[in-house]
Write a protein that holds these residues in place. Structure first.
Motif, mmCIF file in Angstrom:
data_model
loop_
_atom_site.group_PDB
_atom_site.id
_atom_site.type_symbol
_atom_site.label_atom_id
_atom_site.label_comp_id
_atom_site.label_asym_id
_atom_site.label_seq_id
_atom_site.Cartn_x
_atom_site.Cartn_y
_atom_site.Cartn_z
ATOM 1 N N SER A 1 39.311 17.205 33.364
ATOM 2 C CA SER A 1 40.470 18.088 33.256
ATOM 3 C C SER A 1 40.298 19.226 34.257
ATOM 4 C CB SER A 1 40.601 18.660 31.835
ATOM 5 O OG SER A 1 41.683 19.567 31.761
ATOM 6 N N VAL A 2 41.436 19.667 34.836
ATOM 7 C CA VAL A 2 41.427 20.746 35.830
ATOM 8 C C VAL A 2 42.549 21.704 35.500
ATOM 9 C CG1 VAL A 2 41.737 21.335 38.259
ATOM 10 C CG2 VAL A 2 40.414 19.309 37.631
ATOM 11 N N LYS A 3 42.295 23.013 35.674
ATOM 12 C CA LYS A 3 43.329 24.041 35.548
ATOM 13 C C LYS A 3 43.200 24.990 36.716
ATOM 14 C CE LYS A 3 43.660 24.246 30.471
ATOM 15 N NZ LYS A 3 42.523 23.430 30.074
ATOM 16 N N VAL A 4 44.344 25.529 37.131
ATOM 17 C CA VAL A 4 44.374 26.591 38.136
ATOM 18 C C VAL A 4 45.061 27.774 37.501
ATOM 19 C CG1 VAL A 4 45.169 27.293 40.417
ATOM 20 C CG2 VAL A 4 44.381 24.938 40.051
ATOM 21 N N TRP A 5 44.393 28.919 37.494
ATOM 22 C CA TRP A 5 44.877 30.127 36.824
ATOM 23 C C TRP A 5 45.268 31.170 37.853
ATOM 24 C CZ3 TRP A 5 44.661 30.553 31.369
ATOM 25 C CH2 TRP A 5 43.962 29.535 30.703
ATOM 26 N N ARG A 6 46.403 31.826 37.537
ATOM 27 C CA ARG A 6 46.781 32.975 38.344
ATOM 28 C C ARG A 6 46.031 34.201 37.817
ATOM 29 N NH1 ARG A 6 53.094 33.688 38.876
ATOM 30 N NH2 ARG A 6 52.806 34.795 36.908
ATOM 31 N N ALA A 7 46.016 35.267 38.562
ATOM 32 C CA ALA A 7 45.252 36.460 38.190
ATOM 33 C C ALA A 7 45.730 37.055 36.878
ATOM 34 C CB ALA A 7 45.318 37.509 39.303
ATOM 35 N N ALA B 1 35.682 35.654 36.542
ATOM 36 C CA ALA B 1 35.833 34.877 37.767
ATOM 37 C C ALA B 1 36.576 35.662 38.836
ATOM 38 C CB ALA B 1 36.555 33.566 37.468
ATOM 39 N N LEU B 2 37.584 36.478 38.445
ATOM 40 C CA LEU B 2 38.312 37.289 39.424
ATOM 41 C C LEU B 2 37.415 38.330 40.084
ATOM 42 C CD1 LEU B 2 41.708 37.792 37.552
ATOM 43 C CD2 LEU B 2 41.300 36.427 39.610
ATOM 44 N N ARG B 3 36.254 38.650 39.427
ATOM 45 C CA ARG B 3 35.298 39.575 40.052
ATOM 46 C C ARG B 3 34.297 38.837 40.940
ATOM 47 N NH1 ARG B 3 35.890 42.452 35.013
ATOM 48 N NH2 ARG B 3 34.166 41.296 34.033
ATOM 49 N N PRO C 1 36.058 31.323 41.353
ATOM 50 C CA PRO C 1 37.128 31.957 42.142
ATOM 51 C C PRO C 1 37.545 31.061 43.319
ATOM 52 C CG PRO C 1 35.018 33.002 42.614
ATOM 53 C CD PRO C 1 34.764 32.020 41.506
ATOM 54 N N LEU C 2 38.837 31.043 43.585
ATOM 55 C CA LEU C 2 39.392 30.312 44.732
ATOM 56 C C LEU C 2 39.879 31.357 45.733
ATOM 57 C CD1 LEU C 2 41.411 27.558 42.817
ATOM 58 C CD2 LEU C 2 39.094 27.419 43.761
ATOM 59 N N ARG C 3 39.365 31.313 46.956
ATOM 60 C CA ARG C 3 39.549 32.410 47.908
ATOM 61 C C ARG C 3 40.485 32.007 49.051
ATOM 62 N NH1 ARG C 3 35.407 36.081 46.851
ATOM 63 N NH2 ARG C 3 33.746 35.217 45.484
ATOM 64 N N GLU C 4 40.995 33.041 49.704
ATOM 65 C CA GLU C 4 41.841 32.858 50.895
ATOM 66 C C GLU C 4 40.947 32.597 52.086
ATOM 67 O OE1 GLU C 4 45.099 35.378 53.590
ATOM 68 O OE2 GLU C 4 44.126 36.300 51.826
ATOM 69 N N GLY D 1 39.439 32.835 55.591
ATOM 70 C CA GLY D 1 39.351 33.912 56.572
ATOM 71 C C GLY D 1 39.010 35.258 55.946
ATOM 72 N N THR D 2 39.747 35.669 54.942
ATOM 73 C CA THR D 2 39.540 37.000 54.365
ATOM 74 C C THR D 2 38.602 36.962 53.166
ATOM 75 O OG1 THR D 2 41.440 36.807 52.880
ATOM 76 C CG2 THR D 2 41.849 37.674 55.089
ATOM 77 N N GLY D 3 38.519 35.836 52.461
ATOM 78 C CA GLY D 3 37.694 35.752 51.261
ATOM 79 C C GLY D 3 38.329 36.398 50.049
ATOM 80 N N ARG D 4 39.592 36.794 50.138
ATOM 81 C CA ARG D 4 40.271 37.411 49.004
ATOM 82 C C ARG D 4 40.525 36.345 47.948
ATOM 83 N NH1 ARG D 4 45.792 38.544 47.774
ATOM 84 N NH2 ARG D 4 46.407 37.555 49.726
ATOM 85 N N ILE D 5 40.296 36.722 46.664
ATOM 86 C CA ILE D 5 40.455 35.784 45.552
ATOM 87 C C ILE D 5 41.941 35.637 45.258
ATOM 88 C CG2 ILE D 5 39.946 35.342 43.127
ATOM 89 C CD1 ILE D 5 37.365 36.910 43.472
ATOM 90 N N LEU D 6 42.442 34.382 45.379
ATOM 91 C CA LEU D 6 43.854 34.108 45.139
ATOM 92 C C LEU D 6 44.107 33.595 43.726
ATOM 93 C CD1 LEU D 6 44.679 32.293 48.523
ATOM 94 C CD2 LEU D 6 45.108 34.677 47.918
#
Length: 495
Positions: free
Chosen positions: A125-131, A156-158, A189-192, A194-199
């Motif tokens: 099972s897989v889920k993708v969560w928004r912030a 995870a957002l941290r 965390p899933l990141r952008e 180039g920038t490494g920002r957590i999306l």
């Protein structure tokens, strides 16, 4: 809730055991009583105490090691899963840089990966969560669009990877519970690019059967090592303590034998000492009786004969005068010499007999006896004796009375002979079971050479006799003298 592998584990509880005390030896069994319990040996007591302490300690150590191994294994699996997640899911979440939802094309691509890719061999099972906690993608389509507030999403957002073997009892785990298989969940965390920002936060559930088997094997190995180490330590400690226990038992047995031997020797010495004291008292009594008999023999024998000679000489001189026989000067001189010699011999024999025969002191107290000996000395020497008498025992053995009388008599005689009777003093006191008698004078004292001779035992006959009398009754004799300040003779007796 999932286990955060980055959070500090709580400190282990302290362990302790109640101190063990050895049982006292039971008294001899009496008729009608139950048999006493057998005393536990020191080595057995130590093994019991060590087993409790080491058991608790090693249990704690094994628990800590097992927990650490489990966390390490889960964390390792989570990091490997996070790498898969980043490789498979991060390309599809890049569109969240400009949008708030995943496109249909991205959702369909993820579905195809779950069906046809290598990911579905382990991930169920897989889920993708928004912030904000909203589900953007889920293998269970009924969860898409729903919002859940979970601590794992915040962690995870941290930037942390959160994982754990859980019961999956939350609302967002309905689909996973229906699979009825052990799972562990991973939040990463899933990141952008180039920038490494957590999306977003990716979550997937992986089958935990292999991981649980690995953890169980590691736990068995850990507990086997801990148990073997504990058993080895107990055996080693038991051998050491058992050897020491045997040495202590041997030493105690030898010590008890020595104590018993010392007790027997002490009892034997006590009996011998009692016999010696009895013999000394008897010898003193016999000696005084012998001296009394000698004095009586001198008084009744030679003294009476000398008295008879004097009477006969006087009668012979009287008869010559009655017959009118002339007496020459030579005869008169011879007569006077013979009579003077006989009179002198008679006085000396009477003096010796008086010195040998003690007065009847058997019925006198020590206080009365000391007054008597001082009074007799004052009458013979026309000097003064100061008496300082404390509280004295009402009763004393007769040999002790003889000894004290002779000691004081000889001491006062020495004081008169060597100090001219100056400062003659007799003191006596009784404290704490000890009788102390002193005879002192204020004469010139004893010279250093004579004091050295006294210390070495080469003393005068009078002092030697006094020392012998006192020590024969178990007393202590001491001479203290300072030139120009007098001499003090001390006799101490333990009553």
């Amino acid at each position: 809730m999932p286990l955060d592998t980055h959070s500090e584990s709580p400190p282990p509880p302290g362990s302790g055991s109640a101190p063990m005390t050895s049982e006292p030896e039971a008294p001899a069994q009496q008729p009608g009583q139950r048999p006493p319990r057998r005393r536990i040996s020191r080595s057995t007591q130590f093994v019991l105490a060590a087993s409790i302490i080491l058991g608790l300690t090693m249990t704690l150590v094994g628990q800590v090691v097992s927990t650490t191994v489990e966390r390490a294994a889960v964390q390792s699996a989570a990091e490997a899963g996070a790498v898969y997640m980043e490789a498979f899911l991060e390309p599809f979440v890049q569109e969240l840089v400009v949008a708030n939802e995943l496109s249909r094309q991205s959702i369909e691509a993820i579905d195809r990966l779950m069906v046809n890719g290598s990911l579905n061999r382990h991930v169920v099972s897989v889920k993708v969560w928004r912030a904000d906690g909203k589900v953007l993608y889920s293998t269970d389509k009924s969860m898409v669009g729903k919002t859940f507030a979970t601590d794992e999403i915040a962690e995870a957002l941290r930037g942390r990877i959160v994982t754990g073997l859980e019961e999956l009892d939350e609302d967002e785990n309905q689909f996973e519970r229906r699979l009825n298989t052990p799972l562990y969940e991973i939040y990463a965390p899933l990141r952008e690019f180039g920038t490494g920002r957590i999306l977003a936060v990716g979550e997937f559930y992986e089958q935990a059967e292999a991981l649980e088997r690995e953890i169980s094997n590691v736990r068995r190995q850990v507990w086997a090592v801990v148990g073997a180490a504990t058993l080895a330590m107990l055996i080693l400690l038991f051998v050491i303590v058992r050897r020491g226990d045997r040495i202590i038992d041997q030493q105690q047995t030898a010590l008890h034998q020595r104590v018993r031997e010392q007790a027997r020797l002490h009892a034997r010495n006590t009996v011998l000492q009692r016999r010696i004291n009895t013999a000394n008292h008897e010898f003193s009594r016999v000696n005084e009786l012998t001296m009394r008999r000698i004095g009586a023999d001198l008084h009744d024998g030679p003294a009476q004969l000398l008295t008879l000679i004097l009477v006969m000489l006087d009668d012979f001189a009287e008869q010559q005068k009655e017959r009118g026989e002339p007496v020459t000067d030579s005869q008169d001189s011879t007569y006077e010499v013979m009579r003077s010699a006989a009179a002198d011999a008679l006085r000396e024999i009477r003096a010796i007999s008086r010195g040998l025969v003690l007065p009847e002191i058997g019925d006198l107290t020590l206080d009365e006896e000391l007054h008597l000996v001082a009074q007799r000395h004052e009458q013979r020497t026309s000097t003064q004796v100061r008496l300082e008498l404390g509280s004295l025992p009402a009763h004393a053995p007769l040999p002790l009375k003889f000894c004290i009388y002779r000691f004081v008599q000889e001491g006062l005689t020495n004081a008169y002979r060597h100090a001219g009777g100056q400062g003659q003093r007799v003191s006596a006191q009784y404290r704490n079971g000890q009788l102390t008698v002193e005879v002192a004078d204020a004469g010139p004292g004893i010279a250093k050479a004579d004091m050295l001779a006294e210390c070495l035992g080469n003393t005068r006959l009078g002092l030697a006799g006094m020392r012998y009398r006192v020590e024969a009754l178990g007393g202590h004799f001491h001479v203290s003298s300072v030139p120009g300040q007098g001499t003090t003779l001390t006799a101490q007796f333990k009553l």
